[in-house]
Design a protein around this motif. Structure first.
Motif, PDB file in Angstrom:
ATOM      1  N   PHE A 136       0.823  -1.214   0.000  1.00 15.79           N
ATOM      2  CA  PHE A 136       0.000   0.000   0.000  1.00 15.79           C
ATOM      3  C   PHE A 136       0.857   1.264   0.000  1.00 15.79           C
ATOM      4  N   ILE A 137       2.022   1.183   0.633  1.00 13.38           N
ATOM      5  CA  ILE A 137       2.913   2.348   0.681  1.00 13.38           C
ATOM      6  C   ILE A 137       3.632   2.537  -0.657  1.00 13.38           C
ATOM      7  N   HIS A 138       4.128   1.421  -1.207  1.00 14.68           N
ATOM      8  CA  HIS A 138       4.826   1.470  -2.497  1.00 14.68           C
ATOM      9  C   HIS A 138       4.223   0.413  -3.425  1.00 14.68           C
ATOM     10  N   PRO A 139       3.001   0.643  -3.905  1.00  9.59           N
ATOM     11  CA  PRO A 139       2.350  -0.361  -4.760  1.00  9.59           C
ATOM     12  C   PRO A 139       3.075  -0.547  -6.087  1.00  9.59           C
ATOM     13  N   VAL A 140       3.222  -1.805  -6.471  1.00  7.61           N
ATOM     14  CA  VAL A 140       3.876  -2.155  -7.731  1.00  7.61           C
ATOM     15  C   VAL A 140       2.997  -3.153  -8.466  1.00  7.61           C
ATOM     16  N   THR A 153       6.964 -13.938   0.631  1.00  9.51           N
ATOM     17  CA  THR A 153       7.672 -13.730  -0.640  1.00  9.51           C
ATOM     18  C   THR A 153       7.526 -12.266  -1.012  1.00  9.51           C
ATOM     19  N   VAL A 154       8.589 -11.513  -0.846  1.00 11.84           N
ATOM     20  CA  VAL A 154       8.500 -10.059  -0.963  1.00 11.84           C
ATOM     21  C   VAL A 154       8.228  -9.601  -2.391  1.00 11.84           C
ATOM     22  N   SER A 155       8.523 -10.452  -3.372  1.00  7.53           N
ATOM     23  CA  SER A 155       8.236 -10.071  -4.761  1.00  7.53           C
ATOM     24  C   SER A 155       6.753 -10.214  -5.087  1.00  7.53           C
ATOM     25  N   LEU A 156       5.976 -10.721  -4.144  1.00  9.97           N
ATOM     26  CA  LEU A 156       4.534 -10.885  -4.354  1.00  9.97           C
ATOM     27  C   LEU A 156       3.730  -9.989  -3.416  1.00  9.97           C
ATOM     28  N   TYR A 157       4.253  -8.814  -3.148  1.00  7.43           N
ATOM     29  CA  TYR A 157       3.497  -7.827  -2.376  1.00  7.43           C
ATOM     30  C   TYR A 157       2.500  -7.155  -3.322  1.00  7.43           C
ATOM     31  N   GLY A 158       1.286  -7.591  -3.331  1.00 10.28           N
ATOM     32  CA  GLY A 158       0.295  -6.963  -4.180  1.00 10.28           C
ATOM     33  C   GLY A 158      -0.644  -7.973  -4.807  1.00 10.28           C
ATOM     34  N   MET A 159      -1.640  -7.454  -5.495  1.00  7.66           N
ATOM     35  CA  MET A 159      -2.647  -8.285  -6.137  1.00  7.66           C
ATOM     36  C   MET A 159      -2.079  -8.931  -7.392  1.00  7.66           C
ATOM     37  N   THR A 166     -11.685  -1.432 -11.116  1.00  8.32           N
ATOM     38  CA  THR A 166     -10.845  -0.590 -10.257  1.00  8.32           C
ATOM     39  C   THR A 166     -10.098   0.474 -11.059  1.00  8.32           C
ATOM     40  N   SER A 167     -10.359   0.519 -12.359  1.00 11.78           N
ATOM     41  CA  SER A 167      -9.657   1.454 -13.261  1.00 11.78           C
ATOM     42  C   SER A 167      -8.141   1.261 -13.217  1.00 11.78           C
ATOM     43  N   GLY A 168      -7.724   0.040 -12.892  1.00 12.81           N
ATOM     44  CA  GLY A 168      -6.302  -0.260 -12.843  1.00 12.81           C
ATOM     45  C   GLY A 168      -5.572   0.352 -11.668  1.00 12.81           C
ATOM     46  N   ASN A 169      -6.312   0.907 -10.703  1.00 13.20           N
ATOM     47  CA  ASN A 169      -5.688   1.521  -9.532  1.00 13.20           C
ATOM     48  C   ASN A 169      -5.025   0.448  -8.667  1.00 13.20           C
ATOM     49  N   LEU A 170      -3.718   0.564  -8.480  1.00 12.08           N
ATOM     50  CA  LEU A 170      -2.967  -0.480  -7.776  1.00 12.08           C
ATOM     51  C   LEU A 170      -3.379  -0.612  -6.319  1.00 12.08           C
TER      52      LEU A 170
END
Length: 324
Positions: free
Chosen positions: A29-33, A102-108, A52-56
């Motif tokens: 949420f702080i640095h969405p990728v 797994t830090v490379s999988l932070y996100g949807m 979501t209009s592509g909003n990360l």
């Protein structure tokens, strides 16, 4: 001691775990990728991106809600089928550490959406064993697998997992197999028809080819590899422990764990069989891994060595967010 405390029933833990996942996943949420980049995705996930209009951040909120829901659902599944022969909330805590590890999988990611759909397929497969309404349950399982494949292409291989699971349950019969296949094809047919009537079948085909042939390139830190190594050791120890106590379990529990282990093997096999499948399969593999490791920590004989092993697991799951 930590393990001795957590492997009991603590309803407060079910409140704490979603908060823990949020804290450990805060970076998303702080640095969405974007985990998918510019690559076109399967239709169901594309719909989510459009909503979501592509909003990360919006996508990551949905991802977090999926993770929080799964942490509670995995406890409910064990309470319903009792394949871990003790009422415990530990799987929720174990899941929180693994899923964020797994830090490379932070996100949807599409595989995260597929994971909760496959969870519901797994639940319907377990329900078939009770012998009532097997056709409806087989159809539902196939339907969820079909939806999962429309979110994440490589989830489609779980239709084969479903058929093999029927054999484990003693229901490998034409009508159950066909019901699952029909359930799988219904959402696929509807989506393909939509593309056909909009004259976009070529776009769908290009998306499939792009996902199948996508080259996965990644570089992981030493600490990340250490964390995966600890997980691998735990899976090996847990699986070895399972083989020693399997004869003591009820027939239903043996079947459930066999199906879970098969679920895990399909995720591992997909990684090696499909060029386009990558580390995101972690989101699928973590479901059975959570149960296998939780079973080991809950039912193995308590000792100071077990306590140390559990503490190492917990510390590595937290430190990965600092050094990973």
């Amino acid at each position: 001691m930590l393990l001795k405390t957590l492997k009991g029933r603590h309803y407060l833990l079910l409140v704490f775990v979603p908060v823990l996942i949020l804290l450990l996943w805060l970076k998303s949420f702080i640095h969405p990728v974007s985990l998918t980049g510019d690559t076109a995705q399967m239709p169901l996930y594309s719909i989510l991106q459009s909503i979501t209009s592509g909003n990360l951040i919006a996508l990551n909120i949905i991802g977090y809600l999926i993770l929080a829901s799964l942490s509670l659902l995995i406890v409910r599944l064990n309470e319903r089928y009792v394949f871990i022969r003790q009422r415990t909330d530990l799987p929720a805590f174990v899941f929180a550490l693994i899923v964020t590890g797994t830090v490379s999988l932070y996100g949807m990611h599409p595989s995260l959406l597929a994971s909760i759909l496959l969870f519901f397929a797994l639940e319907r497969v377990f329900a078939i064993y009770h012998g009532a309404g097997t056709l409806a349950k087989a159809f539902d399982a196939g339907l969820f697998i079909g939806l999962a494949s429309l979110a994440y292409l490589f989830a489609g291989v779980y239709l084969i997992w479903f058929w093999i699971s029927l054999a484990f349950l003693g229901y490998f019969r034409f009508r159950e197999c066909l019901a699952g296949l029909v359930g799988f094809l219904v959402p696929v047919f509807i989506m393909a028809s939509w593309y056909f009537f909009n004259d976009d079948l070529s776009v769908l085909w290009q998306t499939l080819m792009a996902l199948l042939n996508k080259i996965q390139v990644a570089d992981y830190s030493l600490f990340q590899k250490v964390f995966w190594g600890i997980l691998m050791i735990l899976v090996i120890l847990s699986s070895t422990f399972m083989t020693k106590v399997v004869e003591e379990k009820k027939i239903s529990s043996r079947k459930y764990f066999s199906i879970l282990f098969l679920f895990f093997l399909f995720a591992i096999a997909s990684f090696f069989l499909f060029k386009g499948a990558g580390i995101e399969l972690y989101f699928l593999a973590l479901l059975p891994v959570t149960y296998i490791i939780s079973h080991y920590f809950v039912l193995s004989r308590y000792s100071w060595m077990m306590e140390i092993l559990f503490v190492i697991f917990v510390l590595s799951g937290i430190l990965i967010h600092i050094f990973g």
